[in-house]
Design a protein around this motif. Structure first.
Motif, PDB file in Angstrom:
ATOM      1  N   ALA A  78       0.820  -1.214   0.000  1.00  0.00           N
ATOM      2  CA  ALA A  78       0.000   0.000   0.000  1.00  0.00           C
ATOM      3  C   ALA A  78       0.851   1.260   0.000  1.00  0.00           C
ATOM      4  O   ALA A  78       0.469   2.286  -0.580  1.00  0.00           O
ATOM      5  CB  ALA A  78      -0.930  -0.011   1.212  1.00  0.00           C
ATOM      6  N   ARG A  79       2.035   1.189   0.628  1.00  0.00           N
ATOM      7  CA  ARG A  79       2.908   2.363   0.663  1.00  0.00           C
ATOM      8  C   ARG A  79       3.807   2.442  -0.566  1.00  0.00           C
ATOM      9  O   ARG A  79       4.073   3.526  -1.068  1.00  0.00           O
ATOM     10  CB  ARG A  79       3.757   2.314   1.945  1.00  0.00           C
ATOM     11  N   LEU A  80       4.267   1.305  -1.055  1.00  0.00           N
ATOM     12  CA  LEU A  80       5.242   1.315  -2.145  1.00  0.00           C
ATOM     13  C   LEU A  80       4.642   1.596  -3.518  1.00  0.00           C
ATOM     14  O   LEU A  80       5.365   1.994  -4.431  1.00  0.00           O
ATOM     15  CB  LEU A  80       5.997  -0.012  -2.181  1.00  0.00           C
ATOM     16  N   VAL A  81       3.355   1.375  -3.697  1.00  0.00           N
ATOM     17  CA  VAL A  81       2.770   1.677  -5.010  1.00  0.00           C
ATOM     18  C   VAL A  81       2.726   3.176  -5.276  1.00  0.00           C
ATOM     19  O   VAL A  81       2.472   3.598  -6.414  1.00  0.00           O
ATOM     20  CB  VAL A  81       1.353   1.081  -5.148  1.00  0.00           C
ATOM     21  N   ILE A  82       3.004   3.983  -4.264  1.00  0.00           N
ATOM     22  CA  ILE A  82       3.007   5.438  -4.459  1.00  0.00           C
ATOM     23  C   ILE A  82       4.265   5.877  -5.199  1.00  0.00           C
ATOM     24  O   ILE A  82       4.202   6.695  -6.135  1.00  0.00           O
ATOM     25  CB  ILE A  82       2.889   6.168  -3.106  1.00  0.00           C
TER      26      ILE A  82
END
Length: 391
Positions: free
Chosen positions: A24-28
């Motif tokens: 959820a954090r790395l797809v940013i």
């Protein structure tokens, strides 16, 4: 045939839960340029949003440990996974940059409920805590292997919003699997008033304990580098080396592949040869890797640099068990959460600092900050060992 040990079920599903919160954090990161273009935002402003994410993540560490002591680890981990799915879905629908910033911070807060609680659970489940934490930490590199490439591909097809929505798609089924397979865990302190856990005196005493404070300093430096790398490595490769978003995302995935492969190995080294030796090795490899990223040219050279960086950023399998070495069994829930909050609050500035330095002085200077911080780690470990300070 030997029966499957339930301990490995716990470890496997804690690792998957970490994987979900990390996706959820790395797809940013891979879609930062698209977000900047849509909202007409600078790298510094996006860096501030990501610093907000990591600050909220850090702030959640201590309360999550207190909640686990009161309600049990299973309940807190389930809340973390479920709310991560919700926050990711909302972030994908952001109508403006202010909304994007606020929802990014929310995502960091709910995702941050997982790690300290899962680490505490694994510490009381396994004897070789360094190895167990190393395996658990591999959830992040696994996310790094899949999330950047998937995010870049989905963004190319249907836009950055769908890429960010991948966080919800991944977290939802892992929530159901964890709820199904992990048994209820008994809370460590179900009857103690929660306000007592936030009393300033015990908090100050724990954080100023020399060995804890020294480990926190080392972790601040390393976590600053880790967070900023997770936020901006694709952007660095695009802007500093002129690579395409697809190639930059592939190298970002390679970074996490190496990170995942080496985490358990660093954990084993820390159990066998000592936390300090393993941490120093990671810092030295990181210095070599970031220096090569800044000064090197050509794909083969940069691939080698990414391998060094990925290994160097496996420092958590050495330093996090070092905290546990100096915490009693009663302190490992809220206590570990407290030290995580303390050092991550400082290092959460990494994304903002690096984004601003990149705007002002370029990406080479921004990543040069990493070399300075990792050099400080090596120097501190050398001084502690040479003069036998006992820290």
């Amino acid at each position: 045939m030997a029966r499957w040990d339930y301990r490995w079920t716990v470890l496997s599903l804690c690792t998957l839960a970490f994987f979900a919160t990390m996706v959820a954090r790395l797809v940013i990161s891979p879609v930062v340029p698209a977000i900047e273009a849509e909202f007409d935002a600078s790298s510094g402003l996006v860096g501030v949003a990501l610093t907000g994410l990591w600050t909220a993540y850090a702030l959640a560490q201590f309360p999550s440990g207190v909640l686990a002591d009161r309600y049990g680890e299973r309940a807190v981990i389930l809340v973390a996974i479920g709310l991560t799915a919700v926050a990711s879905g909302l972030l994908a629908l952001s109508p403006s940059m202010p909304a994007f910033v606020l929802l990014t911070i929310l995502l960091g807060g709910v995702a941050g409920l997982h790690y300290s609680v899962a680490t505490s659970l694994l510490t009381r489940t396994f004897d070789g805590v360094g190895t167990a934490i190393g395996l658990h930490n591999s959830g992040a590199p696994l996310a790094g292997l899949l999330a950047p490439v998937a995010a870049a591909a989905v963004a190319g097809l249907v836009g950055w919003r769908a890429s960010i929505g991948l966080g919800a798609v991944v977290a939802a089924p892992i929530f159901l699997l964890f709820a199904w397979k992990v048994r209820r865990t008994e809370p460590a302190r179900p009857d103690q008033p929660m306000r007592e856990r936030f009393a300033l005196g015990p908090v100050r005493d724990l954080l100023t304990r020399p060995q804890i404070a020294f480990t926190a300093f080392l972790s601040i430096c390393c976590e600053f580098v880790w967070q900023a790398t997770a936020s901006f490595l694709p952007s660095f490769l695009i802007y500093h080396h002129g690579y395409s978003a697809g190639l930059a995302s592939a190298l970002f995935s390679l970074y996490f592949v190496v990170h995942g492969v080496t985490q358990p190995g660093i954990g084993v080294l820390s159990d066998r040869f000592g936390r300090e030796a393993a941490a120093a090795l990671c810092a030295l490899l990181g210095i070599a890797g970031y220096g090569t990223l800044i000064l090197g040219a050509g794909l083969p050279v940069l691939v080698g640099a990414v391998v060094l960086v990925g290994t160097g950023m496996s420092w958590g399998a050495a330093l996090l068990p070092r905290f546990m070495d100096y915490l009693s069994a009663e302190e490992r829930g809220a206590g570990f959460g407290l030290v995580r909050t303390a050092y991550m609050m400082v290092s959460a500035t990494g994304s903002a600092v690096v984004g601003i330095v990149a705007d002002l002085a370029g990406w080479g200077a921004a990543f040069g900050v990493f070399v300075v911080l990792l050099s400080a780690v090596v120097a501190a470990l050398a001084v502690n060992r040479t003069f036998d300070l006992g820290l």
